[in-house]
Design a protein around this motif. Structure first.
Motif, PDB file in Angstrom:
ATOM      1  N   GLU A   1       0.868  -1.187   0.000  1.00 35.00           N
ATOM      2  CA  GLU A   1       0.000   0.000   0.000  1.00 35.00           C
ATOM      3  C   GLU A   1       0.889   1.217   0.000  1.00 35.00           C
ATOM      4  N   ARG A   2       0.415   2.292  -0.602  1.00 29.53           N
ATOM      5  CA  ARG A   2       1.207   3.522  -0.584  1.00 29.53           C
ATOM      6  C   ARG A   2       0.311   4.712  -0.277  1.00 29.53           C
ATOM      7  N   PRO A   3      -0.186   4.802   0.965  1.00 29.99           N
ATOM      8  CA  PRO A   3      -1.063   5.927   1.267  1.00 29.99           C
ATOM      9  C   PRO A   3      -0.310   7.250   1.155  1.00 29.99           C
ATOM     10  N   GLY A   4      -1.035   8.302   0.802  1.00 24.03           N
ATOM     11  CA  GLY A   4      -0.428   9.634   0.787  1.00 24.03           C
ATOM     12  C   GLY A   4       0.285   9.966  -0.519  1.00 24.03           C
ATOM     13  N   GLU A   5       0.375   9.000  -1.439  1.00 20.86           N
ATOM     14  CA  GLU A   5       1.008   9.306  -2.727  1.00 20.86           C
ATOM     15  C   GLU A   5      -0.103   9.715  -3.701  1.00 20.86           C
ATOM     16  N   SER A   6       0.222  10.641  -4.604  1.00 15.45           N
ATOM     17  CA  SER A   6      -0.811  11.113  -5.534  1.00 15.45           C
ATOM     18  C   SER A   6      -1.130  10.006  -6.539  1.00 15.45           C
ATOM     19  N   ALA A   7      -2.374  10.060  -7.071  1.00 16.34           N
ATOM     20  CA  ALA A   7      -2.803   9.054  -8.054  1.00 16.34           C
ATOM     21  C   ALA A   7      -1.864   9.099  -9.253  1.00 16.34           C
ATOM     22  N   PHE A   8      -1.393  10.303  -9.582  1.00 19.89           N
ATOM     23  CA  PHE A   8      -0.491  10.465 -10.723  1.00 19.89           C
ATOM     24  C   PHE A   8       0.811   9.700 -10.491  1.00 19.89           C
ATOM     25  N   LYS A   9       1.381   9.874  -9.272  1.00 24.65           N
ATOM     26  CA  LYS A   9       2.659   9.204  -8.963  1.00 24.65           C
ATOM     27  C   LYS A   9       2.484   7.678  -8.992  1.00 24.65           C
ATOM     28  N   LEU A  10       1.348   7.202  -8.431  1.00 25.71           N
ATOM     29  CA  LEU A  10       1.127   5.758  -8.402  1.00 25.71           C
ATOM     30  C   LEU A  10       1.001   5.206  -9.813  1.00 25.71           C
ATOM     31  N   ALA A  11       0.222   5.919 -10.656  1.00 28.89           N
ATOM     32  CA  ALA A  11      -0.018   5.428 -12.019  1.00 28.89           C
ATOM     33  C   ALA A  11       1.283   5.448 -12.825  1.00 28.89           C
ATOM     34  N   THR A  12       2.068   6.546 -12.706  1.00 27.15           N
ATOM     35  CA  THR A  12       3.296   6.625 -13.499  1.00 27.15           C
ATOM     36  C   THR A  12       4.305   5.582 -12.999  1.00 27.15           C
ATOM     37  N   ALA A  13       4.373   5.377 -11.671  1.00 31.82           N
ATOM     38  CA  ALA A  13       5.316   4.391 -11.134  1.00 31.82           C
ATOM     39  C   ALA A  13       4.952   2.998 -11.650  1.00 31.82           C
ATOM     40  N   ARG A  14       3.682   2.669 -11.633  1.00 34.10           N
ATOM     41  CA  ARG A  14       3.212   1.360 -12.121  1.00 34.10           C
ATOM     42  C   ARG A  14       3.596   1.159 -13.576  1.00 34.10           C
ATOM     43  N   GLY A  15       3.257   2.188 -14.373  1.00 38.30           N
ATOM     44  CA  GLY A  15       3.542   2.126 -15.819  1.00 38.30           C
ATOM     45  C   GLY A  15       5.039   1.981 -16.054  1.00 38.30           C
ATOM     46  N   PHE A  16       5.824   2.744 -15.305  1.00 37.32           N
ATOM     47  CA  PHE A  16       7.268   2.744 -15.500  1.00 37.32           C
ATOM     48  C   PHE A  16       7.878   1.367 -15.240  1.00 37.32           C
ATOM     49  N   TYR A  17       7.515   0.747 -14.098  1.00 35.28           N
ATOM     50  CA  TYR A  17       8.131  -0.538 -13.756  1.00 35.28           C
ATOM     51  C   TYR A  17       7.730  -1.633 -14.743  1.00 35.28           C
ATOM     52  N   ARG A  18       6.507  -1.536 -15.250  1.00 34.38           N
ATOM     53  CA  ARG A  18       6.081  -2.540 -16.230  1.00 34.38           C
ATOM     54  C   ARG A  18       6.830  -2.344 -17.542  1.00 34.38           C
ATOM     55  N   LEU A  19       6.969  -1.094 -17.956  1.00 36.33           N
ATOM     56  CA  LEU A  19       7.714  -0.796 -19.187  1.00 36.33           C
ATOM     57  C   LEU A  19       9.170  -1.243 -19.042  1.00 36.33           C
ATOM     58  N   LEU A  20       9.750  -0.903 -17.887  1.00 38.30           N
ATOM     59  CA  LEU A  20      11.156  -1.241 -17.639  1.00 38.30           C
ATOM     60  C   LEU A  20      11.378  -2.744 -17.757  1.00 38.30           C
ATOM     61  N   ASN A  21      10.430  -3.519 -17.214  1.00 39.63           N
ATOM     62  CA  ASN A  21      10.593  -4.967 -17.257  1.00 39.63           C
ATOM     63  C   ASN A  21      10.435  -5.527 -18.658  1.00 39.63           C
ATOM     64  N   ARG A  22       9.620  -4.853 -19.472  1.00 41.19           N
ATOM     65  CA  ARG A  22       9.474  -5.303 -20.859  1.00 41.19           C
ATOM     66  C   ARG A  22      10.759  -5.038 -21.630  1.00 41.19           C
ATOM     67  N   LEU A  23      11.422  -3.924 -21.286  1.00 39.14           N
ATOM     68  CA  LEU A  23      12.597  -3.525 -22.059  1.00 39.14           C
ATOM     69  C   LEU A  23      13.879  -4.179 -21.561  1.00 39.14           C
ATOM     70  N   SER A  24      13.931  -4.441 -20.248  1.00 37.18           N
ATOM     71  CA  SER A  24      15.208  -4.870 -19.662  1.00 37.18           C
ATOM     72  C   SER A  24      15.359  -6.384 -19.680  1.00 37.18           C
ATOM     73  N   ASP A  25      16.609  -6.834 -19.823  1.00 39.82           N
ATOM     74  CA  ASP A  25      16.875  -8.272 -19.772  1.00 39.82           C
ATOM     75  C   ASP A  25      16.946  -8.756 -18.328  1.00 39.82           C
ATOM     76  N   VAL A  26      17.203  -7.818 -17.404  1.00 40.96           N
ATOM     77  CA  VAL A  26      17.282  -8.174 -15.988  1.00 40.96           C
ATOM     78  C   VAL A  26      15.898  -7.952 -15.386  1.00 40.96           C
ATOM     79  N   PRO A  27      15.263  -8.996 -14.832  1.00 41.34           N
ATOM     80  CA  PRO A  27      13.949  -8.749 -14.228  1.00 41.34           C
ATOM     81  C   PRO A  27      14.084  -7.887 -12.979  1.00 41.34           C
ATOM     82  N   ILE A  28      13.397  -6.756 -12.960  1.00 44.08           N
ATOM     83  CA  ILE A  28      13.470  -5.859 -11.806  1.00 44.08           C
ATOM     84  C   ILE A  28      12.109  -5.919 -11.110  1.00 44.08           C
TER      85      ILE A  28
END
Ligand code: UDP
Ligand code: MG
Length: 332
Positions: free
Chosen positions: A131-158
């Motif tokens: 859970e991440r209370p107190g974080e803006s919806a924008f930050k949560l959505a961008t963080a989610r999108g970023f980690y998923r994109l990163l994992n698609r692009l990277s050979d190292v699973p993060i």
């Protein structure tokens, strides 16, 4: 059971701080309470002052003066969170090293569970945020999108939903310290290192006080660093983009030819041409930009500047600072 912690084991806690005067008093209180609950483990608290312009540094100095477990690295200016963490890791002497933010979003109490996992034999125990209370919806959505994109692009699973809050064994810390790269995306580097890693779900709380030190600009830079440090796929994608554009152009040529041969009309005018020129110009600039980002990084690496400049090391006298990365020797 691989009993890595015994009576003489030392735990290093690394805390990067940048303008945290509102929260630092509470942080040290909570960390000391955490230390008091530890059995069979000595602790060193390594604060890294990342060029704060408020009273954070003075406060940290006074904590270091009154408690021999507190160590302090003062940067000569602001070098950024990831570099601050790196300096702390470089200076840590512990058998295990914990990275934790100064704003108490990562509760120190969770470290007890990390230690238990380490004692079971894991080399990396990383906190995943349930859970991440107190974080803006924008930050949560961008963080989610970023980690998923990163994992698609990277050979190292993060791992997803994971920050830098983690415990690492000495083996992992030594390996990290031997990785000299400049653009440091610490959580990705730790994944790359390997060894026995495990996740520890925890509830990330709200920042105790003060504002986030990661404005949108820094967050974007951090995301780009993560992707470019762990993947060359953007370069391959620019080739694909080039091929797509060429196919479109071929289709256009065929269209114009068919029109000319079978209907005796010339393909109509300048609008189509402008669109084609702008489109191709845009694609070319994007590809050059991607290339430029990688080239800039090579330039950055090749200069071989130190990763950070520390103006002071305080409280390391007993442990002996390991100044392998910084040219500045303890002035004290
Ligand atoms: N921090 C730092 N240097 C910076 C920015 C942040 O040392 O240039 C520290 C900050 O003091 C905190 C941690 O990094 O201890 C995480 O920053 P913050 O809480 O602002 O980030 P967020 O949790 O909002 O992503
Ligand atoms: Mg925070």
């Amino acid at each position: 059971m691989d009993n890595k912690a015994d009576k003489t084991s030392l735990l290093s806690v690394v805390i990067p701080c940048y303008n945290e005067e509102e929260v630092i008093g509470e942080t040290i209180k909570r960390l000391k309470a955490f230390c008091a609950e530890l059995v069979n483990l000595d602790v060193e608290l390594i604060f890294v002052d990342d060029g704060s312009s408020d009273s954070t540094r003075e406060r940290l100095k006074s904590y270091a003066a009154e408690d021999s477990r507190v160590r302090l690295i003062c940067f000569s200016r602001n070098f950024g969170h990831q570099i601050a963490v790196t300096a702390g890791i470089d200076a840590a002497c512990g058998d295990a090293v914990v990275l934790i933010d100064a704003d108490l979003q990562d509760p120190p109490e969770v470290v007890h569970e990390m230690i238990a996992k380490w004692q079971e034999g894991y080399d990396v125990v990383y906190g995943t945020r349930t859970e991440r209370p107190g974080e803006s919806a924008f930050k949560l959505a961008t963080a989610r999108g970023f980690y998923r994109l990163l994992n698609r692009l990277s050979d190292v699973p993060i791992p997803l939903d994971t920050g830098d809050f983690r415990l690492m064994s000495r083996d992992v810390v030594e390996t990290l310290s031997a990785m000299p790269e400049r653009d440091r995306f610490v959580r990705g580097m730790v994944s790359w290192v390997g060894f026995k890693q495990t996740a520890l779900p925890y509830r990330r709380t709200e920042r105790f006080a003060g504002q986030s030190k990661y404005p949108l600009r820094k967050m974007l830079r951090f995301a780009i660093d993560g992707i470019l440090s762990f993947s060359t796929k953007p370069l391959q994608m620019s080739v694909v983009l080039g091929l797509l554009c060429s196919s479109l152009a071929m289709a256009g040529i065929l269209y114009a030819l068919v029109l000319r041969l079978f209907t005796s009309i010339w393909a109509p005018g300048w609008t189509l041409m402008m669109i084609a020129i702008l489109f191709l110009g845009g694609v070319q600039l994007i590809c050059i930009g991607i290339l430029g980002e990688y080239m800039g990084r090579i330039y950055h690496e090749i200069k071989k500047r130190p990763l950070y400049v520390a103006s002071e090391y305080i409280g390391f006298e007993a442990a002996g600072p390991r100044l392998s990365r910084s040219p500045v020797v303890d002035k004290k």
